[in-house]
Write an enzyme that holds these catalytic residues in place. Structure first.
Site, PDB file in Angstrom:
ATOM      1  N   HIS B 218       0.811  -1.216   0.000  1.00 33.83           N
ATOM      2  CA  HIS B 218       0.000   0.000   0.000  1.00 33.83           C
ATOM      3  C   HIS B 218       0.845   1.268   0.000  1.00 33.83           C
ATOM      4  O   HIS B 218       0.339   2.348  -0.259  1.00 33.83           O
ATOM      5  CB  HIS B 218      -0.973  -0.022   1.189  1.00 33.83           C
ATOM      6  CG  HIS B 218      -2.201  -0.824   0.912  1.00 33.83           C
ATOM      7  ND1 HIS B 218      -3.469  -0.326   0.984  1.00 33.83           N
ATOM      8  CD2 HIS B 218      -2.342  -2.109   0.509  1.00 33.83           C
ATOM      9  CE1 HIS B 218      -4.345  -1.262   0.653  1.00 33.83           C
ATOM     10  NE2 HIS B 218      -3.681  -2.356   0.366  1.00 33.83           N
ATOM     11  N   SER B 222       0.249  -1.068  -6.167  1.00 28.26           N
ATOM     12  CA  SER B 222       0.400  -2.326  -6.898  1.00 28.26           C
ATOM     13  C   SER B 222       1.118  -2.100  -8.214  1.00 28.26           C
ATOM     14  O   SER B 222       0.981  -1.053  -8.842  1.00 28.26           O
ATOM     15  CB  SER B 222      -0.983  -2.914  -7.206  1.00 28.26           C
ATOM     16  OG  SER B 222      -1.644  -3.262  -6.035  1.00 28.26           O
ATOM     17  N   LYS B 246     -14.116  -8.301  -8.680  1.00 28.51           N
ATOM     18  CA  LYS B 246     -13.299  -9.116  -9.591  1.00 28.51           C
ATOM     19  C   LYS B 246     -12.565 -10.213  -8.816  1.00 28.51           C
ATOM     20  O   LYS B 246     -12.611 -11.388  -9.189  1.00 28.51           O
ATOM     21  CB  LYS B 246     -12.298  -8.216 -10.324  1.00 28.51           C
ATOM     22  CG  LYS B 246     -11.519  -8.966 -11.404  1.00 28.51           C
ATOM     23  CD  LYS B 246     -10.816  -8.016 -12.370  1.00 28.51           C
ATOM     24  CE  LYS B 246     -10.146  -8.804 -13.476  1.00 28.51           C
ATOM     25  NZ  LYS B 246      -9.669  -7.954 -14.576  1.00 28.51           N
ATOM     26  N   ASP B 247     -11.901  -9.828  -7.705  1.00 25.31           N
ATOM     27  CA  ASP B 247     -11.218 -10.830  -6.882  1.00 25.31           C
ATOM     28  C   ASP B 247     -12.220 -11.802  -6.270  1.00 25.31           C
ATOM     29  O   ASP B 247     -11.933 -12.999  -6.128  1.00 25.31           O
ATOM     30  CB  ASP B 247     -10.414 -10.165  -5.761  1.00 25.31           C
ATOM     31  CG  ASP B 247      -9.152  -9.485  -6.293  1.00 25.31           C
ATOM     32  OD1 ASP B 247      -8.868  -9.634  -7.501  1.00 25.31           O
ATOM     33  OD2 ASP B 247      -8.465  -8.809  -5.509  1.00 25.31           O
TER      34      ASP B 247
END
Lengths: 274, 421
Positions: B218, B222, B246-247
């Site tokens: 963080h 990413s 999505k994850d």
């Protein structure tokens, strides 16, 4: 998504490659292939054939139990095979169990459903001493403790060959060493520890056509008996298998619907981002 | 942390307002998981970090319940596991979830690591993030190894014997260290007890390092499939709801495959020998570690010298710590590295072959027609290539490879997908 599938399609053969090459491995000591057999408990929906398992228990009780323990099982477990409580009480009462009474004295009493299966020998040393130096293995988990266990036990029970009657050609096919000798008290079994000095099993052929007379009148030839014992032993190794598969079907169905919902949600959320 | 953009949301609930003023956990969650700016171009390979997290939680939850029913004693351990399988309500489910969960945790983590290698996620400024990840891998390996000993089957016992004996290769103090690890003069009850204690402790250490791993992520933000930094809000999306959904979808698909094994092939990854109670007097014909150790086991066996083998095996993980500096290329993503891209897949294949070699007997041979190639040679070749990849290929490749032109921004590459190929 398309890319992911394409990558997966590329990766899968890579993962499968070792399995494909495996048969090409040149390792010594491979015996004959196990007998082909299909069992009721195989496949994602397979269940234990109750009648076969009950007959298998009869064989265990009348034949195997003379030498092999099944220490993980209690008589009460037999109710899962469809035996009535009265029948299980009767089976348990047929054996004598060592116990200690209220006064602390050693006593013998008839077995109860809560007792573990009676062990044929008081300890491992006694079992080994009575069986030519090697204790007969406990059968509670035997089907899970051998590769392709059900088929292995099924084959082993039918794999006895009279060694003296083998031709030189057949001996060569088994890959036996020139100085191979079957010691007294050992038996030749096609499926037991293959190797130049292998195939030697301490257990005498336990079953033959007609060895046990079934209560329900089923034909008692060797293949049927072998199949019945294997069904019983497979159940003993994993009594919760049917529960597992039933739960599994529900879980997978739930996950499929859940995945569909998640995909729809994802599509909706991402609609404005593309 | 980096993303402090955006004002804290005005909470309607008075209790939340009261807590948040004194301990801003709600604001923290809002910043780090709500509006956290995440590159908009993640593919599904980026979901495996979250998937690994789900598996870690699954392992801890099932493990805590198993520990309530397990007895860490050489005389009772095996039977206590079978009691869980037979008599504890739903015990079979918890045990199979834990047993297969280990495999699927490693599957998720291996994919996560390979993803990092393909997209150069270890490069500046994410070196420490990568190193923390390698620490997690090491802790996972220690935890998994000790967990495999607990059922006290034949493979448990002999695996423990073989692996702890490796430390005897250390000069001078080797045997003393092994005695210290065992708590005696062979693998026995003290060994089982300490392994149980550590197997319960280490997962929480893993959680701690995972927190650091995520915290570091963080700070740097990413990486993403094209490996260039986001240049503004048009390049990112808020983590929620975009990546939560999505994850979330990826997690459900992964769990479905995991469930298929738990319910329909629970012993697929296991060894039949581990359903035989441990017997110190009888060595199994082939001692094989769990599949996730096989590549490292192959490296160990490919070096003829015991100490050399141990050094090579630990070195194969150790070299990962240096990866951020061994790879000299400036460009992160393999999409723009036409040569490395291929060597990456050669490396993956090499690792799979190592795993295959490790799973076979040490003296096995591969028969191609009339040719018989000892697997030992293949293992040696692959071990050499493993280190060659990191120590020679990567430093040189970074210097001589001419990367493809990078897109100007993430948004541009999303709008013109052809650029990203």
């Amino acid at each position: 998504m398309r890319k992911l599938i394409a990558t997966g399609a590329f990766l899968l053969p890579l993962l499968a490659a070792p399995a494909a090459i495996a048969p090409a491995l040149a390792e010594g000591g491979h015996g004959p292939a196990l007998l082909p057999a299909k069992f009721s408990f195989e496949g994602p929906f397979g269940t234990y054939d109750r009648a076969a398992a009950q007959r298998g228990f009869q064989i265990y009780k009348d034949v195997c139990a003379a030498c092999h323990s099944m220490s993980l099982l209690s008589y009460r477990n037999l109710m899962d095979l469809g035996l009535s409580e009265a029948a299980v009480k009767g089976i348990a009462a047929d054996v004598t169990v060592q116990d200690v009474n209220d006064k602390g004295e050693q006593i013998e009493r008839p077995g109860k459903p809560s007792d573990h299966f009676r062990k044929p020998f008081p300890n491992e040393a006694a079992a080994a001493a009575a069986n030519g130096g090697a204790a007969p293995p406990d059968l509670s988990l035997i089907v899970k403790a051998r590769p392709d266990g059900a088929r292995y036990v099924f084959s082993l029970l039918q794999g006895y060959v009279e060694f003296d009657k083998l031709s030189d050609q057949e001996k060569a096919a088994f890959g036996l060493a020139k100085d191979y000798k079957l010691e007294d008290g050992k038996h030749f079994n096609k499926y037991f520890h293959p190797g130049e000095q292998g195939y030697k099993i301490g257990m005498a052929p336990p079953l033959a056509d007609g060895a046990v007379t079934y209560i329900d009148g089923t034909k008692n030839d060797l293949p049927t008996m072998a199949r019945d014992v294997v069904t019983f032993l497979a159940w003993a190794a994993e009594p919760k298998m049917e529960d597992r598969k039933r739960t599994g079907v529900r879980v997978i169905l739930f996950m499929l619907i859940f995945a569909g919902l998640m995909y729809a949600v994802k599509r909706k959320v991402w609609a404005d981002a593309h | 942390m980096a993303s402090t953009q955006g004002v804290p949301p005005a909470y309607n609930n008075a209790v939340i307002r009261w807590i948040d003023k004194r301990l801003p956990i709600f604001t923290f969650m809002h910043h780090e998981y709500g509006v956290f700016p995440t590159p908009r171009n993640f593919n599904y390979w980026w979901s495996f970090g979250g998937i690994a997290m789900v598996m870690l939680i699954t392992m801890i939850a099932t493990g805590i319940v198993l520990a309530m029913n397990y007895t860490p004693h050489v005389s009772y351990a095996f039977n206590s596991v079978e009691r869980i399988m037979r008599d504890v309500p739903q015990g079979w489910l918890i045990r199979y979830m834990h047993m297969n969960g280990a495999s699927f945790f490693f599957i998720a983590v291996f994919i996560h690591i390979f993803r990092g290698m393909y997209y150069g996620s270890y490069k500046n400024p994410r070196e420490l993030l990568w190193i923390l990840g390698v620490v997690i891998l090491l802790l996972m390996m220690a935890t998994a190894f000790m967990g495999y000993v607990l059922p006290w089957g034949q493979m448990s016992f002999w695996g423990a014997t073989v692996i702890t004996n490796l430390f005897s290769a250390i000069p001078v103090f080797g045997q003393d260290i092994v005695t210290f690890l065992w708590g005696g003069f062979s693998v026995d009850n003290p060994t089982l007890n300490r392994f149980f204690s550590l197997h319960y402790l280490l997962p929480f250490v893993i959680v701690g390092v995972v927190v650091l791993h995520i915290a570091a992520m963080h700070v740097a933000g990413s990486n993403n499939p094209i490996g260039i930094d986001p240049k503004g809000p048009q390049d990112t999306l808020p983590f929620s709801p975009y990546y939560v959904t999505k994850d979330g979808f990826a997690v459900v698909i992964f769990l479905m495959i995991y469930a298929a094994f738990v319910f329909f092939a629970p012993d697929f990854f296991g060894e039949p020998d581990n359903y035989i109670p441990a017997n110190p007097l009888q060595t199994p014909a082939h001692i094989v570690p769990e599949w996730y150790f096989l590549p490292f086991y192959a490296i160990l066996r490919s070096i003829p010298d015991k100490l050399g083998g141990v050094i090579a095996m630990f070195g194969s993980i150790g070299v990962l710590f240096l990866l951020p500096w061994l790879d000299t290329a400036r460009v992160r993503s393999s999409r723009f590295r036409p040569i490395y891209k291929w060597f990456f897949w050669v490396f993956v294949l090499n690792a799979l072959v190592l795993g295959w070699v490790g799973g076979n007997a040490a003296d096995a041979e591969l028969a191609i027609g009339s040719m018989h190639i000892p697997l030992l040679w293949i293992g040696r070749l692959c071990t050499f290539y493993y280190f060659f990849h990191f120590l020679i290929l990567l430093p040189i490749l970074g210097k001589i490879e001419r990367p493809l032109p990078l897109p100007a921004s993430i948004a541009e590459s999303v709008l013109k997908p052809a650029m990203a190929r």
